[in-house]
Design a protein around this motif. Structure first.
Motif, PDB file in Angstrom:
ATOM      1  N   PHE A   1      43.141  34.003  42.157  1.00  0.00           N
ATOM      2  CA  PHE A   1      44.013  33.903  43.323  1.00  0.00           C
ATOM      3  C   PHE A   1      45.223  33.029  43.021  1.00  0.00           C
ATOM      4  O   PHE A   1      45.101  31.931  42.466  1.00  0.00           O
ATOM      5  CB  PHE A   1      43.253  33.329  44.519  1.00  0.00           C
ATOM      6  CG  PHE A   1      42.356  34.323  45.182  1.00  0.00           C
ATOM      7  CD1 PHE A   1      42.863  35.322  45.993  1.00  0.00           C
ATOM      8  CD2 PHE A   1      40.982  34.272  44.977  1.00  0.00           C
ATOM      9  CE1 PHE A   1      42.033  36.240  46.596  1.00  0.00           C
ATOM     10  CE2 PHE A   1      40.143  35.186  45.579  1.00  0.00           C
ATOM     11  CZ  PHE A   1      40.671  36.174  46.389  1.00  0.00           C
ATOM     12  N   ILE A   2      46.387  33.528  43.424  1.00  0.00           N
ATOM     13  CA  ILE A   2      47.650  32.836  43.182  1.00  0.00           C
ATOM     14  C   ILE A   2      48.471  32.874  44.466  1.00  0.00           C
ATOM     15  O   ILE A   2      48.245  33.723  45.326  1.00  0.00           O
ATOM     16  CB  ILE A   2      48.389  33.506  41.991  1.00  0.00           C
ATOM     17  CG1 ILE A   2      49.483  32.606  41.442  1.00  0.00           C
ATOM     18  CG2 ILE A   2      48.945  34.874  42.395  1.00  0.00           C
ATOM     19  CD1 ILE A   2      50.017  33.079  40.088  1.00  0.00           C
ATOM     20  N   ARG A   3      49.442  31.981  44.604  1.00  0.00           N
ATOM     21  CA  ARG A   3      50.116  31.818  45.891  1.00  0.00           C
ATOM     22  C   ARG A   3      51.129  32.924  46.207  1.00  0.00           C
ATOM     23  O   ARG A   3      51.193  33.401  47.330  1.00  0.00           O
ATOM     24  CB  ARG A   3      50.809  30.456  45.942  1.00  0.00           C
ATOM     25  CG  ARG A   3      51.440  30.132  47.297  1.00  0.00           C
ATOM     26  CD  ARG A   3      51.828  28.674  47.434  1.00  0.00           C
ATOM     27  NE  ARG A   3      50.639  27.830  47.512  1.00  0.00           N
ATOM     28  CZ  ARG A   3      50.281  26.940  46.583  1.00  0.00           C
ATOM     29  NH1 ARG A   3      51.028  26.775  45.514  1.00  0.00           N
ATOM     30  NH2 ARG A   3      49.200  26.219  46.731  1.00  0.00           N
ATOM     31  N   THR A   4      51.944  33.341  45.241  1.00  0.00           N
ATOM     32  CA  THR A   4      53.040  34.268  45.535  1.00  0.00           C
ATOM     33  C   THR A   4      52.948  35.545  44.711  1.00  0.00           C
ATOM     34  O   THR A   4      52.349  35.567  43.630  1.00  0.00           O
ATOM     35  CB  THR A   4      54.403  33.604  45.270  1.00  0.00           C
ATOM     36  OG1 THR A   4      54.542  33.378  43.853  1.00  0.00           O
ATOM     37  CG2 THR A   4      54.523  32.278  46.010  1.00  0.00           C
ATOM     38  N   LYS A   5      53.579  36.600  45.214  1.00  0.00           N
ATOM     39  CA  LYS A   5      53.589  37.867  44.475  1.00  0.00           C
ATOM     40  C   LYS A   5      54.417  37.747  43.203  1.00  0.00           C
ATOM     41  O   LYS A   5      54.092  38.368  42.181  1.00  0.00           O
ATOM     42  CB  LYS A   5      54.094  39.003  45.359  1.00  0.00           C
ATOM     43  CG  LYS A   5      55.497  38.838  45.914  1.00  0.00           C
ATOM     44  CD  LYS A   5      55.839  39.994  46.851  1.00  0.00           C
ATOM     45  CE  LYS A   5      57.238  39.846  47.430  1.00  0.00           C
ATOM     46  NZ  LYS A   5      57.551  40.940  48.392  1.00  0.00           N
TER      47      LYS A   5
ATOM     48  N   ILE B   1      47.468  42.602  42.364  1.00  0.00           N
ATOM     49  CA  ILE B   1      47.723  43.236  43.656  1.00  0.00           C
ATOM     50  C   ILE B   1      48.362  42.211  44.584  1.00  0.00           C
ATOM     51  O   ILE B   1      47.972  41.051  44.606  1.00  0.00           O
ATOM     52  CB  ILE B   1      46.450  43.817  44.314  1.00  0.00           C
ATOM     53  CG1 ILE B   1      45.394  42.731  44.531  1.00  0.00           C
ATOM     54  CG2 ILE B   1      45.887  44.956  43.498  1.00  0.00           C
ATOM     55  CD1 ILE B   1      44.231  43.209  45.389  1.00  0.00           C
ATOM     56  N   HIS B   2      49.370  42.673  45.312  1.00  0.00           N
ATOM     57  CA  HIS B   2      50.069  41.820  46.268  1.00  0.00           C
ATOM     58  C   HIS B   2      50.857  42.727  47.200  1.00  0.00           C
ATOM     59  O   HIS B   2      50.879  43.956  47.038  1.00  0.00           O
ATOM     60  CB  HIS B   2      50.988  40.836  45.543  1.00  0.00           C
ATOM     61  CG  HIS B   2      51.864  41.449  44.495  1.00  0.00           C
ATOM     62  ND1 HIS B   2      52.961  42.232  44.807  1.00  0.00           N
ATOM     63  CD2 HIS B   2      51.803  41.433  43.141  1.00  0.00           C
ATOM     64  CE1 HIS B   2      53.544  42.643  43.699  1.00  0.00           C
ATOM     65  NE2 HIS B   2      52.866  42.184  42.669  1.00  0.00           N
ATOM     66  N   SER B   3      51.496  42.143  48.181  1.00  0.00           N
ATOM     67  CA  SER B   3      52.181  42.926  49.218  1.00  0.00           C
ATOM     68  C   SER B   3      53.373  43.700  48.681  1.00  0.00           C
ATOM     69  O   SER B   3      53.860  44.621  49.341  1.00  0.00           O
ATOM     70  CB  SER B   3      52.634  42.004  50.353  1.00  0.00           C
ATOM     71  OG  SER B   3      53.533  41.010  49.869  1.00  0.00           O
ATOM     72  N   GLY B   4      53.844  43.359  47.481  1.00  0.00           N
ATOM     73  CA  GLY B   4      54.981  44.068  46.919  1.00  0.00           C
ATOM     74  C   GLY B   4      54.618  45.382  46.255  1.00  0.00           C
ATOM     75  O   GLY B   4      55.505  46.147  45.877  1.00  0.00           O
TER      76      GLY B   4
ATOM     77  N   VAL C   1      46.353  38.332  50.159  1.00  0.00           N
ATOM     78  CA  VAL C   1      46.163  39.619  50.829  1.00  0.00           C
ATOM     79  C   VAL C   1      44.782  40.194  50.538  1.00  0.00           C
ATOM     80  O   VAL C   1      44.236  40.957  51.327  1.00  0.00           O
ATOM     81  CB  VAL C   1      47.265  40.616  50.409  1.00  0.00           C
ATOM     82  CG1 VAL C   1      47.093  41.037  48.959  1.00  0.00           C
ATOM     83  CG2 VAL C   1      47.267  41.846  51.304  1.00  0.00           C
ATOM     84  N   ALA C   2      44.177  39.798  49.407  1.00  0.00           N
ATOM     85  CA  ALA C   2      42.884  40.372  49.019  1.00  0.00           C
ATOM     86  C   ALA C   2      41.708  39.460  49.324  1.00  0.00           C
ATOM     87  O   ALA C   2      40.578  39.789  48.998  1.00  0.00           O
ATOM     88  CB  ALA C   2      42.886  40.697  47.534  1.00  0.00           C
ATOM     89  N   ALA C   3      41.948  38.329  49.959  1.00  0.00           N
ATOM     90  CA  ALA C   3      40.887  37.335  50.116  1.00  0.00           C
ATOM     91  C   ALA C   3      39.676  37.849  50.863  1.00  0.00           C
ATOM     92  O   ALA C   3      38.552  37.466  50.586  1.00  0.00           O
ATOM     93  CB  ALA C   3      41.430  36.092  50.828  1.00  0.00           C
ATOM     94  N   ARG C   4      39.880  38.722  51.850  1.00  0.00           N
ATOM     95  CA  ARG C   4      38.738  39.206  52.621  1.00  0.00           C
ATOM     96  C   ARG C   4      38.528  40.703  52.489  1.00  0.00           C
ATOM     97  O   ARG C   4      37.726  41.271  53.202  1.00  0.00           O
ATOM     98  CB  ARG C   4      38.925  38.860  54.100  1.00  0.00           C
ATOM     99  CG  ARG C   4      39.051  37.373  54.357  1.00  0.00           C
ATOM    100  CD  ARG C   4      38.865  37.070  55.803  1.00  0.00           C
ATOM    101  NE  ARG C   4      39.192  35.689  56.110  1.00  0.00           N
ATOM    102  CZ  ARG C   4      38.926  35.097  57.244  1.00  0.00           C
ATOM    103  NH1 ARG C   4      38.316  35.746  58.195  1.00  0.00           N
ATOM    104  NH2 ARG C   4      39.254  33.840  57.465  1.00  0.00           N
ATOM    105  N   GLY C   5      39.229  41.333  51.601  1.00  0.00           N
ATOM    106  CA  GLY C   5      39.121  42.780  51.512  1.00  0.00           C
ATOM    107  C   GLY C   5      38.404  43.291  50.285  1.00  0.00           C
ATOM    108  O   GLY C   5      38.375  44.485  50.048  1.00  0.00           O
ATOM    109  N   ILE C   6      37.845  42.383  49.485  1.00  0.00           N
ATOM    110  CA  ILE C   6      37.179  42.806  48.260  1.00  0.00           C
ATOM    111  C   ILE C   6      35.690  42.507  48.358  1.00  0.00           C
ATOM    112  O   ILE C   6      35.289  41.389  48.640  1.00  0.00           O
ATOM    113  CB  ILE C   6      37.778  42.095  47.025  1.00  0.00           C
ATOM    114  CG1 ILE C   6      39.253  42.476  46.860  1.00  0.00           C
ATOM    115  CG2 ILE C   6      37.011  42.437  45.771  1.00  0.00           C
ATOM    116  CD1 ILE C   6      39.927  41.793  45.699  1.00  0.00           C
TER     117      ILE C   6
END
Length: 442
Positions: A249-253, A273-276, A302-307
């Motif tokens: 996990f990293i802070r920015t895209k 994976i990120h919002s971009g 963005v992926a913290a709760r979707g994996i």
């Protein structure tokens, strides 16, 4: 207790058996009977406890009746905060409804809306959606809610954190007054309780607290590192520890793309994976990560709760999150279903206040390890939790212990000290205050 004793039909039990599920988790054994009885419920349970099945299974049971499916109508609506979580929930529905004549679909932004509209025309029983896209298609009259029987607010705390309260209220205003409501949240903050009062009347409250049997077996440790050496350190750890799979996990895209490039220059293959990135690309990468084709995935929050991946060995916090609850959700991607996992954090001086917040949330210090090749120039101060041992300090002068880890540089001798040294802000108690400047984080 087995699933067969919860009142589920043979078709659902067969699907569960094919997945190797024989006994319900605590949240499932408490929630499923309540939902089957037709009562509303507010459920507080941490990630990884099996809460998705606790609402999907009884809804499938109650919807499993012969009925003509009408165009643009849905019978159950599951609202979730992110596209990744929506796809995960819908995938679970497909799995559990394998032997039932029920249809489900996912409705999220970032995808062409026309196939979604067509699926609604063909008829859908269960719709999993993010609030924004749902309202968009509702405004276009692509679906109607007059036959809705179930409303599920999943990850309610996360939806509120992401600013969806306005959209959620607009959706609720469109729904039939008579319906069954279920709210699931990792935490029951004041905001979540307020939402529950708006959407739910006289709910059964279910809280699943952590215990020896349900607490994930996650080994947590951190490495202090100078900020400019983080990418070299993560490369070293990957090569040295040979993690079979790791979610980083990293802070920015921009940071995610940069880290993937840095790893590749060192001969380490990774994806991000990120919002971009487009939804189709993100979906493909997630599927490849779940199947094991990708071993290292760099992701923003963005992926913290979707994996949801079985046997994910390692989660790495390349950057600590601003919200302490996000730390819990991140590391909850490992150590699932009774398996062991590992959570590693790379902590620079810039992350120290975030570390203090995390350790206070956990109620314990995270083990600190040293990597000989990466000794820091700027060591981390002593853990914030250690200050509780000496709460009463003289107001006029902070304690100056030569052996203290919080000492950053020799203290200049001054006749009077009207301002604290730049290396540590001073609270009214006279001691170094690691919370100073932290802001009004909730």
């Amino acid at each position: 207790m087995s699933f067969s004793k919860l009142g589920l039909c043979s078709s659902i039990l067969k699907a569960l058996d094919e997945q190797g599920y024989s006994e319900p988790t605590p949240v499932q054994s408490k929630t499923i009977p309540v939902v089957l009885s037709g009562k509303d419920a507010v459920v507080s349970a941490q990630t990884g406890t099996g809460k998705t099945a606790s609402f999907v299974l009884p809804i499938l049971e109650r919807l499993n009746t012969e009925r003509t499916r009408r165009s643009k109508r849905i019978r159950a609506l599951v609202l979730v905060p992110t596209r990744e979580l929506a796809m995960q929930v819908e995938s679970n529905i497909q799995t559990y409804a394998k032997h039932l004549e029920l249809r489900s679909m996912v409705m999220v932004g970032g995808l062409d809306s026309e196939p979604q509209k067509q699926a609604l025309i063909d008829g859908v029983d269960i719709l999993v959606a993010t609030p924004g896209r749902l309202l968009d298609l509702a405004h276009q009259r692509a679906l109607y809610f007059d036959e809705l029987e179930f409303l599920v607010l999943d990850e309610a705390d996360r939806m509120l954190d992401m600013g969806f309260i306005g959209d959620i209220n607009k959706i609720i205003d469109r729904l039939p007054k008579i319906r069954q409501n279920l709210l699931f949240s990792a935490t029951l903050s004041k905001e979540v309780k307020s939402l529950a009062k708006t959407a739910i009347s006289n709910p059964v409250e279910i809280s699943i607290s952590a215990n020896k049997n349900s607490t994930p077996k996650i080994s947590q440790w951190l490495v202090a590192v100078d900020k400019e050496k983080k990418s070299a350190l993560i490369s070293h750890l990957i090569s040295d520890l040979k993690w079979p799979q790791a979610l980083i996990f990293i802070r920015t895209k921009a940071g995610a793309a940069k880290l993937v490039s840095q790893l590749e220059k060192r001969g380490i293959s990774a994806e991000s994976i990120h919002s971009g990135r487009s939804q189709s690309v993100r979906s493909r990468i997630l599927e490849d990560f779940k199947s094991g084709k990708i071993s290292l995935l760099v992701a923003t929050g963005v992926a913290a709760r979707g994996i949801d991946i079985e046997d994910l060995s390692t989660v790495v916090n390349y950057d600590l999150p601003d919200d302490v609850d996000d730390y819990i959700h991140r590391i909850g991607r490992t150590g699932r279903a009774g398996a062991s996992g590992e959570a590693v954090s790379l902590v620079s001086r810039d992350d120290f206040k975030r570390l203090c917040a995390v350790e206070r949330k956990l109620g314990q210090e995270i083990e600190r390890r040293q990597i000989p090749e990466f000794m820091v120039l700027k060591d981390l101060p002593e853990s914030d939790l250690n200050y509780s041992k000496s709460a009463h300090k003289p107001k006029h002068k902070p304690q100056n212990n030569e052996n203290s880890k919080t000492k950053l540089k020799p203290k200049p001798k001054l006749k009077s000290q009207s301002k604290p040294a730049k290396s540590a802000e001073v609270s009214s108690t006279g001691r170094a205050d690691p919370w100073a400047g932290w802001g009004n984080k909730r």
